[in-house]
Design a protein around this motif. Sequence first.
Motif, mmCIF file in Angstrom:
data_model
loop_
_atom_site.group_PDB
_atom_site.id
_atom_site.type_symbol
_atom_site.label_atom_id
_atom_site.label_comp_id
_atom_site.label_asym_id
_atom_site.label_seq_id
_atom_site.Cartn_x
_atom_site.Cartn_y
_atom_site.Cartn_z
ATOM 1 N N THR A 185 64.528 57.877 -19.858
ATOM 2 C CA THR A 185 62.736 57.620 -20.936
ATOM 3 C C THR A 185 62.050 58.923 -19.969
ATOM 4 N N ASP A 187 57.347 57.656 -19.539
ATOM 5 C CA ASP A 187 55.984 56.928 -19.788
ATOM 6 C C ASP A 187 54.767 58.152 -20.189
ATOM 7 N N ARG A 192 55.932 53.915 -23.853
ATOM 8 C CA ARG A 192 57.033 54.171 -23.119
ATOM 9 C C ARG A 192 58.350 55.082 -24.309
#
Length: 255
Positions: A185, A187, A192
């Motif tokens: 992931t 952000d 996200r």
Amino acid sequence: MNGRTMARLAATTAALGIGAAATVGSTLAQPTPTPLDSAIDRLTAAAGTDPASRAAVDEVAQTARLAAASRIDAIAGGFTPFLTQSTTMGCGRDFPVTTTVVTGAAGVPGPDHGIAGPAGTVRFQASPMVTGFPIAAGLALAWVNIANGRSGIAELDDPTDFGTPALSKTVDTGPGTVAAAVWGTIDYPGQRCSLTPALGVITVDADPQIDPYAPPATTDPNAPAPAPVSPGPALPPAAPAPAAPAPVPAPEQTG
């Protein structure tokens, strides 16, 4: 116990014996694990029970075995975009699905590495197709070296000069062909990004400044000093150069 029952028992015993022999034979015929097999086993153990990690490691294992079988190291370069891009969901300006490109840069010898690291390493870099600067990242990297059997799982946690995620990581893989996957992931302010695994193969050359045939250096202070090198037989003195001939006098003039 009649003859028919005895015949059935004999047939059953024979079948069990054949099955046991086949089992023993198949066990003895199993091939010895290769360094790549051992590296994949360690990588699988390091992935644990996390489904995303296990899926990425399985894809790395398949890519590594395919690269080893097809000898892709003959065409993989020192700076290589990954074979597949990462489908990136949850962020994007016009549509919440975009892509992330991952590259690998093999290290180079000498003091000026550029964007790469020292020889025997790979710098992995993720580049999302998203505007803005990331504020946090949870990117994971799984890699295996087909040549030397090294493997590992690491985070792409290098920071920039401003303390923000650089989305990169330099890994000491050693020379050889490396199969790798990046996922996780990223952000951004208010959103996200979730990355599916991107798969790549990159070849890492050995340091040409290191002689592979040189004996290993020793740090033992009690090690004997090397024997002095004999200077060899003395050469005879050089013969003196011949003297130049005397000049011939010019004939006398008669009047």
